[in-house]
Design a protein around this motif. Sequence first.
Motif, PDB file in Angstrom:
ATOM      1  N   VAL A  96      -4.095   8.280   5.116  1.00 37.36           N
ATOM      2  CA  VAL A  96      -3.490   8.760   3.873  1.00 37.36           C
ATOM      3  C   VAL A  96      -1.981   8.513   3.955  1.00 37.36           C
ATOM      4  O   VAL A  96      -1.418   8.445   5.049  1.00 37.36           O
ATOM      5  CB  VAL A  96      -3.787  10.260   3.598  1.00 37.36           C
ATOM      6  N   PRO A  97      -1.320   8.352   2.827  1.00 38.20           N
ATOM      7  CA  PRO A  97       0.137   8.096   2.867  1.00 38.20           C
ATOM      8  C   PRO A  97       0.901   9.266   3.501  1.00 38.20           C
ATOM      9  O   PRO A  97       0.378  10.375   3.602  1.00 38.20           O
ATOM     10  CB  PRO A  97       0.505   7.945   1.383  1.00 38.20           C
ATOM     11  N   ALA A  98       2.104   8.968   3.951  1.00 37.62           N
ATOM     12  CA  ALA A  98       2.963  10.005   4.542  1.00 37.62           C
ATOM     13  C   ALA A  98       4.365   9.868   3.947  1.00 37.62           C
ATOM     14  O   ALA A  98       4.855   8.754   3.768  1.00 37.62           O
ATOM     15  CB  ALA A  98       3.021   9.830   6.049  1.00 37.62           C
ATOM     16  N   ARG A  99       4.991  11.009   3.641  1.00 37.53           N
ATOM     17  CA  ARG A  99       6.388  10.996   3.164  1.00 37.53           C
ATOM     18  C   ARG A  99       7.296  11.240   4.358  1.00 37.53           C
ATOM     19  O   ARG A  99       7.343  12.360   4.886  1.00 37.53           O
ATOM     20  CB  ARG A  99       6.603  12.092   2.117  1.00 37.53           C
ATOM     21  N   ALA A 100       8.007  10.191   4.771  1.00 42.14           N
ATOM     22  CA  ALA A 100       8.790  10.250   6.015  1.00 42.14           C
ATOM     23  C   ALA A 100       9.773  11.421   6.019  1.00 42.14           C
ATOM     24  O   ALA A 100      10.003  12.041   7.064  1.00 42.14           O
ATOM     25  CB  ALA A 100       9.535   8.934   6.215  1.00 42.14           C
TER      26      ALA A 100
END
Length: 445
Positions: A96-100
């Motif tokens: 799943v995407p990750a917000r750095a």
Amino acid sequence: MAGYRSGGVRVRVVGAEDEVVRLCQELIRIDTSNPGDHSGPGERVAAEYVAAQLEEVGVRARLFESHPGRTSVVARIEGEDPTRDALLLHGHLDVVPARAEDWTRDPFGGEIADGCVWGRGAVDMKDMDAMILAVLRDRMREGRRPPRDVVLAFLADEEAGGSWGAKWLVDEHPELFEGCTEAVGEVGGFSLTVPGDRRMYLIETAEKGIAWMNLTAKGTAGHGSMVHPDNAVTALAAAVGRLGSHEFPVRLTKTVRAFLERVCLAYGIEFDPENPERALAEIGPMARMIGATLKNTLNPTRLDAGYKTNVIPQGATAQVDGRFLPGHEAEFFTVVDDLLGPDVERDFVYYDQALETEYEGALVAAMEASLLSEDPGALPVPYCLSGGTDAKHFARLGMRCYGFAPLRLPPELDFSGMFHGVDERVPVDGLRFGARVLDRFLDRS
Ligand SMILES: [Zn+2]
């Protein structure tokens, strides 16, 4: 480390335990974020990486691309007795995407810090991908074939339901899985510390079914200032309220009952089927997930209607995330339709079946024995996953599916909170433990 003789020269080769950490780090560094459409980077680079790791030890790996960049890898390794049924080992390559900005460390850095490998996919599920690769590479280098044929599948798109990964392969290339009667993948095999310095290892034998539904109410359009009984927004909102506040009764499936009985045994409390929440109260954050396997659930998640405050729209829509227990699907939809009433229609955004298989037989015995040989305090238990995995697709081919990605975890780690959470990380020791257990499991499989 393992060694073998080649042409009279003692050659040192890296064993599974030494490789698993590097493989996990390198997989995390390949961004395979899956936003649910084709706008992400895809799995192609990771698939090529996996294929190269397999080819290097003489395993022929085939790439399958369902859509440009959406790539899965499948390989078959002949076992000592190819007349036996085959075993499928599967893992997904996407994350799943990750917000750095939300993370303490780079989600695609694969750094090691505080004894853990950090990054998106560290527990879901590049850890298991790395374990499968490390163990099979080691076995191939040493000429230790598995006792029966093993099919390896590294899959695209699991995080969006598998349409471009497992589902596509099962629909388009079922021959790849010929002879596979059992499958091992996520989500299970991890430990939960219980009193007496013992660990329960949760082996997934069941999954809830998924009913993501679109609800539609139709009415008559009109002016917001007038008397107007046929209002789609009112009808839809009332139905959504009924669904969202409905309390489903507790239904103890055989898997959940077996799990709770063993929890009670471990904590020295009496199992009370009338009050299963009592046992759940003991197990900490994991109760969030296990609690959802006591009953069917319905959660409204989206609402949409109208375009101007003084205009009554002709229709209104909502979306609901419904989940049903194995064996309780018919009951679930009867309740949903009763709650919706005659004025609101439903259709599926996404549907998939519930699964439940027996916690018994030689493969389960192999999981238990391999855990016990690496952790004498292990208490293996079956459990039901509240979500869904690629197992749902492989089950359509008649396979018995298990979640067994072995990890020994420290007691303080909120493991269930790591899935899709920030600061996802996996203990290095846990990975090494997992590789040893998986190797022993294959010996016994
Ligand atoms: Zn996963």
